[in-house]
Design a protein around this motif. Sequence first.
Motif, PDB file in Angstrom:
ATOM      1  N   ARG A 174      41.491 -20.734  24.469  1.00  0.00           N
ATOM      2  CA  ARG A 174      42.000 -22.766  24.915  1.00  0.00           C
ATOM      3  C   ARG A 174      41.054 -23.084  24.558  1.00  0.00           C
ATOM      4  O   ARG A 174      41.294 -24.151  24.979  1.00  0.00           O
ATOM      5  N   ALA A 175      39.782 -23.036  23.997  1.00  0.00           N
ATOM      6  CA  ALA A 175      38.925 -24.006  22.984  1.00  0.00           C
ATOM      7  C   ALA A 175      39.313 -24.407  22.015  1.00  0.00           C
ATOM      8  O   ALA A 175      40.266 -23.849  21.469  1.00  0.00           O
ATOM      9  N   PRO A 176      39.036 -25.475  21.535  1.00  0.00           N
ATOM     10  CA  PRO A 176      40.169 -26.159  20.761  1.00  0.00           C
ATOM     11  C   PRO A 176      39.687 -25.289  19.278  1.00  0.00           C
ATOM     12  O   PRO A 176      38.987 -25.239  19.045  1.00  0.00           O
ATOM     13  N   THR A 177      40.647 -25.041  18.251  1.00  0.00           N
ATOM     14  CA  THR A 177      40.607 -24.597  17.099  1.00  0.00           C
ATOM     15  C   THR A 177      39.764 -24.604  16.303  1.00  0.00           C
ATOM     16  O   THR A 177      39.041 -24.430  15.679  1.00  0.00           O
ATOM     17  N   TRP A 178      39.472 -25.968  16.011  1.00  0.00           N
ATOM     18  CA  TRP A 178      38.160 -26.278  15.036  1.00  0.00           C
ATOM     19  C   TRP A 178      37.068 -25.976  15.632  1.00  0.00           C
ATOM     20  O   TRP A 178      35.856 -26.806  15.084  1.00  0.00           O
ATOM     21  N   SER A 179      36.593 -25.715  16.718  1.00  0.00           N
ATOM     22  CA  SER A 179      34.869 -25.580  17.271  1.00  0.00           C
ATOM     23  C   SER A 179      34.398 -24.256  16.925  1.00  0.00           C
ATOM     24  O   SER A 179      33.583 -24.712  16.729  1.00  0.00           O
ATOM     25  N   CYS A 180      35.620 -23.894  16.378  1.00  0.00           N
ATOM     26  CA  CYS A 180      34.976 -22.864  15.280  1.00  0.00           C
ATOM     27  C   CYS A 180      34.033 -23.189  13.800  1.00  0.00           C
ATOM     28  O   CYS A 180      33.213 -22.283  14.276  1.00  0.00           O
ATOM     29  N   TRP A 181      34.421 -24.247  13.122  1.00  0.00           N
ATOM     30  CA  TRP A 181      33.777 -24.138  12.562  1.00  0.00           C
ATOM     31  C   TRP A 181      32.236 -24.658  13.240  1.00  0.00           C
ATOM     32  O   TRP A 181      31.610 -24.879  11.990  1.00  0.00           O
TER      33      TRP A 181
END
Length: 268
Positions: A174-181
Amino acid sequence: MIDRSEKIVWLARLGFVARGVVYALLGYLALSSSSTQTVSSGQSGVLGYIQHIPGGVPILFAASAGLLGYALFRFSSAFLDIENRGTDAKGIATRTGHLCSGVLHLGLAWSALQFAIGSKQSAGDRTHDMVSTALGFELGPVALAIAGVALVTGALFQAREAFTLGFMRWVSPRAPTWSCWLGRAGYAARAVVYLLIGWSLLRSAWSENSSEARSVGGAILDLREMGAIHTAVAAGLLLFGLFSLIIARYRIIPDPGRKFHAARQALS
């Protein structure tokens, strides 16, 4: 009513927030040309910086509680294996790293509390003093060399996590997809810092000279002569802080209560 283990989970989440604030400020201050003294003291310098901003004292009290919670979370991982890392060589190495992280954050929690109550007014880089003390013992150089190898190994682990995004397996979908960057940039920056610190300890052990040793702040300052690399690492630390703030909500934190009860039953 919230049970004790759930309180530890919430403290751990507060710890991710505290860690995020510290890293974000450290990265921000490293990008500022007027904050050399604060950066040189690393995370402790950031806590001293918070002490002097409006509302800094309550922030420090909250940071102390959060960093304590984060330390307890890491100790639970190290001793109770709440993340199921296992007992093979890789699992033991990971859990040992979590133990070291717990000790580090316990020290930061104590420093934050000292700043909050006013018993500590300034932060300084004591790395050279501690390394000099270690070198005074017969096996001091060996211990420093082991610490250096551990940090270099940790740097390789951080770099691998940045490349493979392995850290995301502990983050909710559920975390924002861009948080991985954000996390990728942060892990890469930490890999560089860990590598510099580890290499400095190896040089200190070899030369038996404490002046070779570097702290987090010292490693960052050493990069200032490298221009773009320094900027990239400082920005990466800032982004890692933002990443920590985000995953404070989305980090998967196993309940330590079950493991604790299982360990207690095994000993009884």
